[in-house]
Design an enzyme around this catalytic site. Structure first.
Site, PDB file in Angstrom:
ATOM      1  N   THR A   1      -3.293 -12.186  -6.743  1.00 43.54           N
ATOM      2  CA  THR A   1      -3.586 -10.820  -7.172  1.00 43.54           C
ATOM      3  C   THR A   1      -4.855 -10.792  -8.010  1.00 43.54           C
ATOM      4  OG1 THR A   1      -2.691  -8.871  -8.292  1.00 43.54           O
ATOM      5  CG2 THR A   1      -2.219 -10.968  -9.318  1.00 43.54           C
TER       6      THR A   1
ATOM      7  N   THR B   1      -5.597   1.553   5.768  1.00 41.30           N
ATOM      8  CA  THR B   1      -5.611   2.074   4.403  1.00 41.30           C
ATOM      9  C   THR B   1      -7.033   1.982   3.854  1.00 41.30           C
ATOM     10  OG1 THR B   1      -4.519   1.946   2.250  1.00 41.30           O
ATOM     11  CG2 THR B   1      -4.968  -0.144   3.309  1.00 41.30           C
ATOM     12  N   THR B   2      -7.370   2.897   2.980  1.00 46.47           N
ATOM     13  CA  THR B   2      -8.720   2.915   2.403  1.00 46.47           C
ATOM     14  C   THR B   2      -8.978   1.629   1.615  1.00 46.47           C
ATOM     15  OG1 THR B   2      -8.667   5.308   2.278  1.00 46.47           O
ATOM     16  CG2 THR B   2     -10.233   4.207   0.825  1.00 46.47           C
TER      17      THR B   2
ATOM     18  N   ARG C   1      15.133   3.266 -15.779  1.00 50.01           N
ATOM     19  CA  ARG C   1      13.871   2.770 -16.353  1.00 50.01           C
ATOM     20  C   ARG C   1      13.097   3.871 -17.047  1.00 50.01           C
ATOM     21  NH1 ARG C   1      11.967  -1.998 -12.503  1.00 50.01           N
ATOM     22  NH2 ARG C   1      14.050  -2.739 -12.075  1.00 50.01           N
TER      23      ARG C   1
ATOM     24  N   LYS D   1      -3.610  -9.188 -12.398  1.00 47.89           N
ATOM     25  CA  LYS D   1      -2.940  -9.781 -13.565  1.00 47.89           C
ATOM     26  C   LYS D   1      -3.994 -10.549 -14.378  1.00 47.89           C
ATOM     27  CE  LYS D   1       1.413  -9.520 -11.039  1.00 47.89           C
ATOM     28  NZ  LYS D   1       1.812  -8.147 -11.371  1.00 47.89           N
TER      29      LYS D   1
ATOM     30  N   SER E   1       7.887 -15.258 -12.060  1.00 48.13           N
ATOM     31  CA  SER E   1       7.423 -14.431 -13.183  1.00 48.13           C
ATOM     32  C   SER E   1       8.496 -14.080 -14.192  1.00 48.13           C
ATOM     33  CB  SER E   1       6.813 -13.146 -12.650  1.00 48.13           C
ATOM     34  OG  SER E   1       7.810 -12.349 -12.061  1.00 48.13           O
TER      35      SER E   1
ATOM     36  N   HIS F   1       1.151 -15.192 -10.364  1.00 47.50           N
ATOM     37  CA  HIS F   1       1.268 -15.373 -11.818  1.00 47.50           C
ATOM     38  C   HIS F   1       0.576 -16.652 -12.292  1.00 47.50           C
ATOM     39  CE1 HIS F   1       3.786 -11.883 -12.544  1.00 47.50           C
ATOM     40  NE2 HIS F   1       4.230 -12.134 -11.318  1.00 47.50           N
TER      41      HIS F   1
HETATM   42  N1  PLP Z   1       3.959 -11.496  -6.114  1.00 38.70           N
HETATM   43  C1  PLP Z   1       4.623 -11.666  -7.261  1.00 38.70           C
HETATM   44  C2  PLP Z   1       5.333 -12.963  -7.475  1.00 38.70           C
HETATM   45  C3  PLP Z   1       4.655 -10.665  -8.251  1.00 38.70           C
HETATM   46  O1  PLP Z   1       5.336 -10.843  -9.380  1.00 38.70           O
HETATM   47  C4  PLP Z   1       3.953  -9.461  -8.009  1.00 38.70           C
HETATM   48  C5  PLP Z   1       3.899  -8.355  -8.992  1.00 38.70           C
HETATM   49  O2  PLP Z   1       4.359  -8.351 -10.063  1.00 38.70           O
HETATM   50  C6  PLP Z   1       3.277  -9.326  -6.795  1.00 38.70           C
HETATM   51  C7  PLP Z   1       3.294 -10.352  -5.874  1.00 38.70           C
HETATM   52  C8  PLP Z   1       2.518  -8.085  -6.498  1.00 38.70           C
HETATM   53  O3  PLP Z   1       1.239  -8.140  -7.048  1.00 38.70           O
HETATM   54  P1  PLP Z   1       0.482  -6.798  -7.450  1.00 38.70           P
HETATM   55  O4  PLP Z   1       0.978  -6.399  -8.799  1.00 38.70           O
HETATM   56  O5  PLP Z   1      -0.960  -7.131  -7.398  1.00 38.70           O
HETATM   57  O6  PLP Z   1       0.864  -5.779  -6.410  1.00 38.70           O
END
Ligand code: PLP
Length: 404
Positions: A244, A276-277, A21, A247, A188, A216
């Site tokens: 999330t 974790t912080t 990558r 995104k 995704s 997503h």
């Molecule tokens: N769940 C799915 C289906 C994802 O595609 C991703 C990240 O691409 C995540 C969770 C993780 O989310 P984050 O990018 O906020 O860590």
């Protein structure tokens, strides 16, 4: 022992498969999305980004920027601690209330990313619920897979989006064992959408709880951006909705929503939450501004869908094969890692178009692709430019016009 030699041997293997990558070194430009500068070989050049997960450009929305700046000036940069020890800020709780409301749930819990929220929630549920069995869709994201693995609970994988297979697997399990059906709404990489209603019905029939990753979909679907489960009027039947802030909401962070006891359970036992912080309060304030805006405004969603349809129609006119789906994700299948990299390099170098090649292990070998994510801020001219570039490359490279 020469460890660098051990590392290099594995990296060389990746390179020879075409799966190494290379990251583009971008410099985003506030107010110019989807334009960004690309730093490469000592030069800096403007490119159009075609693979961003800032799906609606909210990362540069004036309301979101103002909220973050205001909160930084009010609270400073960091949270000051873990959520347990001095790090819980008022902005976190306001955001959790906003998220609970978004999904029509009693409670929500913030994490430092969507990855961490899946990992922490699934590992805690699977390890703490005695004899728990987790039924995981075969297409689930790495964060869910890792969380389930870490829980050491029994795992049963059902065929991707195959409700009959899920039901057969549920029916074969002990009736009394706690069961969790874990799946995503929008997948995704292929952009396909789960049959949520049927999955919920089967899960309810067998007394299983449902765990839905809407990463997503949040911000993008449903009248208030609550995801596909909101659009289909099913959010209240899903036990846990995960999402999330990184995104469509354009910031960073992850969360779960569900009943008050469920969120308190994860809050109390998940090491990925406790040790974790906490997210900076300014991140929470910005995410909240973004969510609030998208609860009220459908303009961004509508404009995005219009541009997705426009890109698809233009690709069809030129005979450029793309995978059909009902989402905002437009995968153009190349099916070879070296060719995918080559096409992405040409697009960047010759056309100022940035699309990251998607290869193994993100997708199975032989299904390498270019994954385009049109946003409301991609103009008609941007789409025409992209399709002209692809058409030209298709001819030059004599890639077979295969159907996805
Ligand atoms: N769940 C799915 C289906 C994802 O595609 C991703 C990240 O691409 C995540 C969770 C993780 O989310 P984050 O990018 O906020 O860590």
């Amino acid at each position: 022992m020469n460890f660098d030699n051990l590392f290099s041997a594995q990296l060389d293997a990746l390179k020879s498969e075409g799966n190494y990558r290379y990251f583009a070194e971008l410099e985003r430009k506030c107010g110019k999305f989807p334009r960004a500068a690309n730093h490469h070989a000592g030069e800096k050049r403007d490119v159009t980004v075609w693979c961003s997960n800032d799906y609606l450009g909210m990362g540069q929305h004036p309301k979101v920027i103002d909220a973050m700046c205001e909160a930084v000036k009010r609270t400073g940069t960091g949270a000051g601690g873990t959520r347990n020890i001095s790090g819980t800020n008022h902005d976190h709780l306001l955001l959790e209330a906003e998220l609970a409301d978004l999904h029509g749930k009693d409670a929500a819990l913030l994490f430092t990313s969507g990855y961490v929220s899946n990992w922490a929630a699934l590992s805690t549920l699977g390890s703490r619920l005695k004899d728990c069995i987790i039924l995981s869709d075969a297409g689930n994201h790495a964060s869910m897979i890792e969380g389930i693995r870490h829980s050491r609970a029994q795992k049963v994988i059902w065929r991707h989006n195959d409700v009959k297979d899920l039901e057969a697997k549920l029916a074969a399990l002990p009736a009394n064992a706690p069961k969790i059906v874990a799946f995503e709404s929008v997948y995704s990489m292929d952009g396909d959408i789960a049959p949520i209603r049927q999955i919920v019905e089967v899960a309810e029939k067998y007394g299983a709880m449902t765990y839905l990753d809407e990463v997503h979909a949040v911000g993008l679907y449903g009248p208030r951006g609550g995801g596909v489960s909101e659009r289909e009027g099913l959010a209240h039947r899903i036990t846990l909705i995960e999402g999330t802030l990184g995104k469509a909401f354009g910031v960073v962070g992850g969360y779960i929503t569900g009943s008050a006891p469920l969120c308190d359970f994860i809050r109390s036992f998940a090491s990925g939450f406790i040790f974790t912080t906490a997210l900076p309060p300014a991140v929470a304030a910005a995410a909240r501004a973004s969510i609030r805006h998208l609860k009220e405004s459908s303009t961004e969603r509508e404009q995005q869908q219009a541009q997705v349809a426009r890109l698809r129609a233009a690709l069809d006119r030129e005979g450029i094969p793309h995978m059909a789906n009902d989402s905002h994700i437009v995968p153009v299948m190349i099916k070879d890692p070296v060719k995918t990299r080559m096409l992405a390099d040409y697009l960047m170098d010759e056309w100022g178009i940035y699309v990251q090649p998607i290869n193994y292990p993100t997708v199975p070998k032989g299904t390498e692709r270019l994954r385009f994510t049109p946003s409301p801020l991609h103009s008609d001219a941007d789409i025409d430019h992209l399709v002209t570039a692809l058409k030209t490359l298709w001819r030059q490279c004599a890639i077979a016009h295969m159907t996805a």
